[in-house]
Every structure is written in structure tokens, then in C-alpha cells.
Design a protein around this motif. Sequence first.
Motif, mmCIF file in Angstrom:
data_model
loop_
_atom_site.group_PDB
_atom_site.id
_atom_site.type_symbol
_atom_site.label_atom_id
_atom_site.label_comp_id
_atom_site.label_asym_id
_atom_site.label_seq_id
_atom_site.Cartn_x
_atom_site.Cartn_y
_atom_site.Cartn_z
ATOM 1 N N LYS A 26 45.861 32.132 37.549
ATOM 2 C CA LYS A 26 46.605 32.543 38.742
ATOM 3 C C LYS A 26 46.113 31.783 39.970
ATOM 4 O O LYS A 26 46.924 31.284 40.773
ATOM 5 N N GLU A 30 48.296 28.986 42.099
ATOM 6 C CA GLU A 30 48.505 29.091 43.543
ATOM 7 C C GLU A 30 48.047 27.825 44.249
ATOM 8 O O GLU A 30 48.715 27.333 45.159
ATOM 9 N N GLU A 36 52.063 29.973 36.556
ATOM 10 C CA GLU A 36 51.065 29.924 35.491
ATOM 11 C C GLU A 36 51.653 29.308 34.226
ATOM 12 O O GLU A 36 50.953 28.607 33.481
#
Length: 210
Positions: A26, A30, A36
Amino acid sequence: MSMREQIVDAAERVIRDLGLARCTTKEIAEGAGCSEGTIYRHFRSKEDVFLAVLAERLPGLPPVLRALPEEVADEGEVRAALQQVAEEALVFYRESMPVLLSVFAEPRLLERHREWTRVTNTGPQRAAELLADYLRRAQRAGLVSRDADPAAAAQLLLGACYLAAYGGGSAVPAGGPEAPREAAAFARQLWRTLAPAERPAAPGESRATR
């Protein structure tokens, strides 16, 4: 930059900022600006992402050591080579340590990384071997004492640089404007343990003509 490269870059940043234990897909997604699921289109597992960081984003020390000359001309060249290696080793250990130390917390990842360094012949033992080979060439040229142990000397130099980068040694600082000067001082200290003992000069003979 391709998406794969963005993922590897993001993983490196997360490892350096948060450590390997907190580096989740995750967080990587980001940082890379993707989902993902996109990560798994480029890598089979999170472990493979970490291995890509280790293989592709850490500075390289062996190339510097492979560039050491085959023919050793004089002792000034040997001293300069030791200084260069010390400076480059400091940069290598300082830049790579945050990532490499994190790997030791993951036994399976550590084992895969060790296997990769064995197959590619790029691990820390290879750096010591290359430097020792150079010192043996200098020894055969009469520029290093016959009593010196090139392998031990190579490990001494690289080990001291590792310790300094970790922050536990004072022989060479981990960085900053004084690093090159201190690296040079350390190289001189090591040279004093390697240099052959001087023989008395013959009548009319200067050091430069020996």
C-alpha cells in the motif's frame, strides 16, 4: 520513467523512510502513484520488489575496484588507490546501509539476496577479493611488504569504512566536507602497515633513484 521503475523508486524511498518492516505494498503503491494490483503486474511478490531495490538502486563498489590498474607503477599510485577506495567505500556503505540492514530483519529475503550476490559475484566478499588482488599485484611489484597479508589488509580497509559509515568508528567519518581528508589520512595509516621496510641508502643514492 516506466511504471516498474517508479515502483522500485517508491519502494526504495519507503524502505529508507520507514524501514523494511513497515514497507507495505500500500505504501509503495501510494509512492508510485499506482494501485497495489499494478505492483503485481510487474513483480511476482513484494519480496521481488525488495530484491529489485537491492540490485538496481544501491551504489556499486565492485566496479570501482575492478578499475584498479593491472600494472602497479609506484608506491604513490598505491597510496592514491587506497584513498580512492576508502572514499568510495564510505559513499557505498553510507548510501546502502539503511536498506541492507533492513534486509537482516527478513531471513527469507536475506537468503535470497545472498544467493543473488553469490550467482552474480557481487557481494561484499567480492569487494574484498578485488582489493586484495590489487594489493597482491603491488606486493609482487615490491611495493607492498612481503610480510603483509593482502586479504587481511583489504578487509581492514573496507571494515573500517563500514564501521565509520555505521557511526561506530572514528578512523573515517561517514560524510561531510572532512570525509575526503580523513579518508586520505586513514589510507596513509594503512599504507604504513603495508609499505616494505626501507633499506639504507647506498652512498650517493637518493630515495627517488632507488
